[in-house]
Design an enzyme around this catalytic site. Structure first.
Site, PDB file in Angstrom:
ATOM      1  N   VAL A 238      36.253  47.100  33.554  1.00 14.07           N
ATOM      2  CA  VAL A 238      37.602  46.760  33.105  1.00 14.07           C
ATOM      3  C   VAL A 238      37.579  46.120  31.715  1.00 14.07           C
ATOM      4  O   VAL A 238      36.725  45.266  31.431  1.00 14.07           O
ATOM      5  CB  VAL A 238      38.256  45.784  34.115  1.00 14.07           C
ATOM      6  CG1 VAL A 238      39.706  45.508  33.731  1.00 14.07           C
ATOM      7  CG2 VAL A 238      38.180  46.339  35.536  1.00 14.07           C
TER       8      VAL A 238
ATOM      9  N   THR B 148      38.182  43.567  29.662  1.00 18.25           N
ATOM     10  CA  THR B 148      38.465  42.127  29.606  1.00 18.25           C
ATOM     11  C   THR B 148      37.432  41.527  28.665  1.00 18.25           C
ATOM     12  O   THR B 148      36.570  42.239  28.141  1.00 18.25           O
ATOM     13  CB  THR B 148      38.286  41.472  30.994  1.00 18.25           C
ATOM     14  OG1 THR B 148      36.922  41.647  31.396  1.00 18.25           O
ATOM     15  CG2 THR B 148      39.207  42.069  32.044  1.00 18.25           C
TER      16      THR B 148
ATOM     17  N   ARG C 159      40.327  26.543  34.224  1.00 18.63           N
ATOM     18  CA  ARG C 159      39.564  25.343  33.870  1.00 18.63           C
ATOM     19  C   ARG C 159      40.165  24.641  32.673  1.00 18.63           C
ATOM     20  O   ARG C 159      39.923  23.461  32.470  1.00 18.63           O
ATOM     21  CB  ARG C 159      38.087  25.638  33.680  1.00 18.63           C
ATOM     22  CG  ARG C 159      37.742  26.790  32.823  1.00 18.63           C
ATOM     23  CD  ARG C 159      36.237  27.025  32.871  1.00 18.63           C
ATOM     24  NE  ARG C 159      35.884  28.187  32.088  1.00 18.63           N
ATOM     25  CZ  ARG C 159      34.652  28.560  31.858  1.00 18.63           C
ATOM     26  NH1 ARG C 159      33.666  27.859  32.359  1.00 18.63           N
ATOM     27  NH2 ARG C 159      34.401  29.637  31.148  1.00 18.63           N
TER      28      ARG C 159
ATOM     29  N   ILE D  34      41.293  39.916  34.785  1.00 17.21           N
ATOM     30  CA  ILE D  34      41.633  40.501  36.081  1.00 17.21           C
ATOM     31  C   ILE D  34      42.350  39.476  36.960  1.00 17.21           C
ATOM     32  O   ILE D  34      43.252  39.822  37.732  1.00 17.21           O
ATOM     33  CB  ILE D  34      40.342  41.015  36.769  1.00 17.21           C
ATOM     34  CG1 ILE D  34      39.723  42.162  35.955  1.00 17.21           C
ATOM     35  CG2 ILE D  34      40.628  41.485  38.190  1.00 17.21           C
ATOM     36  CD1 ILE D  34      38.293  42.514  36.355  1.00 17.21           C
TER      37      ILE D  34
ATOM     38  N   LYS E 209      25.874  38.484  42.117  1.00 19.83           N
ATOM     39  CA  LYS E 209      26.860  39.268  42.878  1.00 19.83           C
ATOM     40  C   LYS E 209      26.245  39.788  44.186  1.00 19.83           C
ATOM     41  O   LYS E 209      26.944  39.936  45.187  1.00 19.83           O
ATOM     42  CB  LYS E 209      27.393  40.424  42.025  1.00 19.83           C
ATOM     43  CG  LYS E 209      28.174  39.975  40.778  1.00 19.83           C
ATOM     44  CD  LYS E 209      29.416  39.158  41.098  1.00 19.83           C
ATOM     45  CE  LYS E 209      30.293  38.926  39.859  1.00 19.83           C
ATOM     46  NZ  LYS E 209      31.492  38.121  40.124  1.00 19.83           N
TER      47      LYS E 209
ATOM     48  N   ASN F 178      37.887  34.854  42.134  1.00 21.82           N
ATOM     49  CA  ASN F 178      37.812  35.778  40.999  1.00 21.82           C
ATOM     50  C   ASN F 178      37.011  35.219  39.822  1.00 21.82           C
ATOM     51  O   ASN F 178      36.397  35.987  39.079  1.00 21.82           O
ATOM     52  CB  ASN F 178      39.253  36.109  40.557  1.00 21.82           C
ATOM     53  CG  ASN F 178      39.300  36.832  39.239  1.00 21.82           C
ATOM     54  OD1 ASN F 178      39.132  38.052  39.175  1.00 21.82           O
ATOM     55  ND2 ASN F 178      39.507  36.098  38.145  1.00 21.82           N
TER      56      ASN F 178
ATOM     57  N   TYR G 294      23.278  38.174  36.426  1.00 17.89           N
ATOM     58  CA  TYR G 294      24.614  38.599  36.868  1.00 17.89           C
ATOM     59  C   TYR G 294      24.514  39.433  38.151  1.00 17.89           C
ATOM     60  O   TYR G 294      25.211  39.175  39.135  1.00 17.89           O
ATOM     61  CB  TYR G 294      25.291  39.414  35.765  1.00 17.89           C
ATOM     62  CG  TYR G 294      26.707  39.856  36.107  1.00 17.89           C
ATOM     63  CD1 TYR G 294      27.766  38.965  35.984  1.00 17.89           C
ATOM     64  CD2 TYR G 294      26.967  41.146  36.551  1.00 17.89           C
ATOM     65  CE1 TYR G 294      29.061  39.362  36.295  1.00 17.89           C
ATOM     66  CE2 TYR G 294      28.254  41.552  36.865  1.00 17.89           C
ATOM     67  CZ  TYR G 294      29.307  40.657  36.736  1.00 17.89           C
ATOM     68  OH  TYR G 294      30.581  41.054  37.058  1.00 17.89           O
TER      69      TYR G 294
HETATM   70  N1  LIG Z   1      35.564  43.231  33.658  1.00 13.41           N
HETATM   71  C1  LIG Z   1      34.757  43.989  34.402  1.00 13.41           C
HETATM   72  O1  LIG Z   1      34.414  45.131  34.025  1.00 13.41           O
HETATM   73  C2  LIG Z   1      34.257  43.495  35.741  1.00 13.41           C
HETATM   74  C3  LIG Z   1      33.482  44.385  36.518  1.00 13.41           C
HETATM   75  C4  LIG Z   1      33.022  43.968  37.763  1.00 13.41           C
HETATM   76  C5  LIG Z   1      33.329  42.673  38.196  1.00 13.41           C
HETATM   77  N2  LIG Z   1      34.068  41.836  37.421  1.00 13.41           N
HETATM   78  C6  LIG Z   1      34.355  40.488  37.953  1.00 13.41           C
HETATM   79  O2  LIG Z   1      35.748  40.238  37.885  1.00 13.41           O
HETATM   80  C7  LIG Z   1      35.982  38.816  37.774  1.00 13.41           C
HETATM   81  C8  LIG Z   1      36.953  38.550  36.651  1.00 13.41           C
HETATM   82  O3  LIG Z   1      36.340  38.983  35.440  1.00 13.41           O
HETATM   83  P1  LIG Z   1      37.137  39.400  34.119  1.00 13.41           P
HETATM   84  O4  LIG Z   1      36.602  40.690  33.691  1.00 13.41           O
HETATM   85  O5  LIG Z   1      38.600  39.194  34.312  1.00 13.41           O
HETATM   86  O6  LIG Z   1      36.542  38.302  33.117  1.00 13.41           O
HETATM   87  P2  LIG Z   1      37.206  37.358  32.025  1.00 13.41           P
HETATM   88  O7  LIG Z   1      38.352  37.999  31.345  1.00 13.41           O
HETATM   89  O8  LIG Z   1      36.040  36.882  31.222  1.00 13.41           O
HETATM   90  O9  LIG Z   1      37.806  36.158  32.893  1.00 13.41           O
HETATM   91  C9  LIG Z   1      36.967  35.330  33.630  1.00 13.41           C
HETATM   92  C10 LIG Z   1      37.793  34.210  34.233  1.00 13.41           C
HETATM   93  O10 LIG Z   1      36.896  33.368  34.997  1.00 13.41           O
HETATM   94  C11 LIG Z   1      37.019  32.044  34.480  1.00 13.41           C
HETATM   95  N3  LIG Z   1      35.758  31.329  34.628  1.00 13.41           N
HETATM   96  C12 LIG Z   1      34.545  31.658  34.101  1.00 13.41           C
HETATM   97  N4  LIG Z   1      33.634  30.721  34.449  1.00 13.41           N
HETATM   98  C13 LIG Z   1      34.281  29.813  35.209  1.00 13.41           C
HETATM   99  C14 LIG Z   1      33.888  28.603  35.853  1.00 13.41           C
HETATM  100  N5  LIG Z   1      32.645  28.129  35.768  1.00 13.41           N
HETATM  101  N6  LIG Z   1      34.835  27.924  36.572  1.00 13.41           N
HETATM  102  C15 LIG Z   1      36.102  28.373  36.641  1.00 13.41           C
HETATM  103  N7  LIG Z   1      36.542  29.481  36.028  1.00 13.41           N
HETATM  104  C16 LIG Z   1      35.635  30.182  35.325  1.00 13.41           C
HETATM  105  C17 LIG Z   1      37.434  32.195  33.028  1.00 13.41           C
HETATM  106  O11 LIG Z   1      37.980  30.977  32.556  1.00 13.41           O
HETATM  107  P3  LIG Z   1      38.069  30.631  30.962  1.00 13.41           P
HETATM  108  O12 LIG Z   1      39.265  31.384  30.426  1.00 13.41           O
HETATM  109  O13 LIG Z   1      38.245  29.144  30.937  1.00 13.41           O
HETATM  110  O14 LIG Z   1      36.789  31.080  30.337  1.00 13.41           O
HETATM  111  C18 LIG Z   1      38.448  33.324  33.174  1.00 13.41           C
HETATM  112  O15 LIG Z   1      39.651  32.829  33.688  1.00 13.41           O
HETATM  113  C19 LIG Z   1      34.605  38.176  37.584  1.00 13.41           C
HETATM  114  O16 LIG Z   1      34.142  37.637  38.800  1.00 13.41           O
HETATM  115  C20 LIG Z   1      33.731  39.363  37.150  1.00 13.41           C
HETATM  116  O17 LIG Z   1      32.365  39.159  37.474  1.00 13.41           O
HETATM  117  C21 LIG Z   1      34.542  42.224  36.202  1.00 13.41           C
END
Ligand SMILES: NC(=O)c1ccc[n+]([C@@H]2O[C@H](COP(=O)([O-])OP(=O)(O)OC[C@H]3O[C@@H](n4cnc5c(N)ncnc54)[C@H](OP(=O)(O)O)[C@@H]3O)[C@@H](O)[C@H]2O)c1
Length: 248
Positions: free
Chosen positions: A204, A206, A34, A14, A175, A86, A171
Site C-alpha cells: 500500500v 503509505t 502517539r 492504513i 509479523k 494497526n 520486520y
Molecule cells: N503499507 C504497506 O504496504 C503495508 C503492507 C503490509 C503491512 N502493513 C502494515 O500496516 C500497518 C500500517 O502501516 P502503514 O503502511 O499505514 O504505515 P504508516 O503510514 O507508516 O503508518 C504507521 C502508523 O503506525 C504508527 N506507529 C508507528 N510506530 C508506532 C509506535 N511505536 N507506537 C504507536 N504508533 C506507532 C505511526 O505513528 P506516527 O505517525 O507517529 O509515526 C502511524 O500512525 C503496519 O502494521 C504495517 O506493518 C503495511
C-alpha cells in the site's frame, strides 16, 4: 448501541483509512496517535466527513498509554467492541532494497530488532492483554492484528513465491510472531464470541509502503475493515487478504 473501535496508529496511512471506512459503516472510531496534534488533525478530518471520531494518545511501548486506553474505554463505554492493532513500523527500508542484500539477516542490528519487535509485537500483545477484559464485555469482540504477507514462513521458504527474495529480517519475523499471537489467542478464545485474525493489507502507498506500491490506502484498509466487521459465522485464527486466506 454503536460499535466502538480502537485503531492504533490511526493518525495516518492504513490506520486513518480504516477509521474512516469503519466510521462510514456506523462504527465509532477512536484512533490512537502517539502525537497529540496529529491525532487532533486526523479526528478533525473524520468529523468533517460526519464521522463521530475521537483520539487518545497512544505509543505502543508505553505502559502508561496502555493503562490510559483501558481507562478511556472503561469509563466512556464500559466495553470495547473492535481492536485494530494497526500501529507498526519497518526500519529496514523498502522491500526492493532488501533483494540481494548480502547481510540482510546476519547484519540486522540489535537496535533494529528490538525497536521493531517493541512496536510490531510486544506493543500489540501487551495492549491486547490489557484491553481483553473490555472486549469480553462486548457482545461480539473483534481483534484484527495488522500483519503482512512478509510474516508468512510458508511463502518465505517457497522459491516460487513472489515474496521469496524479499528478506527484511526484523520486520518479517515481528509479523511472524504477531501471527503466532493471533493463532494462540484465537485458540484461547475459541469458545467465546470474540474473533481474532491477522490482516495483510496488500502493498500500500503509505510512508511505510512507499510511493511505488500498487494499492491505495482505501484498498489497503479493506481487509482490516472486513475482519473488524465479520459476523458470528466469520473466521477466527486466520491470516486474510481481501477475503482470501493466506498461508502461515
Ligand atoms: N503499507 C504497506 O504496504 C503495508 C503492507 C503490509 C503491512 N502493513 C502494515 O500496516 C500497518 C500500517 O502501516 P502503514 O503502511 O499505514 O504505515 P504508516 O503510514 O507508516 O503508518 C504507521 C502508523 O503506525 C504508527 N506507529 C508507528 N510506530 C508506532 C509506535 N511505536 N507506537 C504507536 N504508533 C506507532 C505511526 O505513528 P506516527 O505517525 O507517529 O509515526 C502511524 O500512525 C503496519 O502494521 C504495517 O506493518 C503495511
Amino acid at each position: 448501541m454503536s460499535t466502538v473501535a480502537f485503531i492504533t496508529g490511526g493518525n495516518r496511512g492504513i490506520g486513518l483509512e480504516t477509521a474512516r471506512q469503519l466510521g462510514k459503516e456506523g462504527v465509532i472510531p477512536v484512533i490512537g496517535s502517539r502525537d497529540a496534534e496529529a491525532g487532533r488533525q486526523a479526528v478533525a478530518e473524520l468529523q468533517a466527513e460526519g464521522i463521530p471520531a475521537d483520539f487518545i494518545v497512544f505509543e505502543a511501548s508505553s505502559t502508561a498509554d496502555r493503562d490510559a486506553a483501558y481507562a478511556y474505554f472503561s469509563d466512556k463505554y464500559g466495553r470495547l467492541d473492535v481492536l485494530v492493532n494497526n500501529a507498526g513500523l519497518g526500519l529496514e527500508g523498502q522491500p526492493a532494497e532488501s533483494i540481494g542484500r548480502a547481510d540482510a539477516t546476519s547484519g540486522v542490528s540489535e537496535e533494529t530488532l528490538r525497536q521493531t519487535f517493541e512496536a510490531n509485537f510486544f506493543g500489540v500483545v501487551l495492549l491486547t492483554q490489557k484491553l481483553l477484559p473490555l472486549l469480553k464485555k462486548s457482545q461480539a469482540g473483534r481483534i484484527v492484528n495488522v500483519s503482512s504477507v512478509l510474516g508468512s514462513l510458508t511463502l518465505h521458504s517457497d522459491p516460487e513465491a513472489s515474496i521469496y527474495p524479499i528478506k527484511m529480517f526484523a520486520y518479517d519475523t515481528s509479523k511472524t510472531a504477531l501471527n503466532a499471537f493471533t493463532v494462540h489467542l484465537a485458540h484461547e478464545l475459541k469458545d467465546t464470541t470474540i474473533k481474532v485474525n491477522s490482516a495483510h493489507p496488500g502493498w500500500v502507498q503509505t510512508r511505510l509502503g512507499g510511493s511505488v506500491a500498487p494499492l491505495t490506502e482505501a484498498d489497503g484498509a479493506k481487509t482490516s475493515v472486513q475482519l473488524a466487521t465479520v459476523g458470528a459465522d466469520g473466521p477466527t485464527g486466520q491470516l486474510h487478504h481481501l477475503g482470501q486466506v493466506l498461508p502461515w
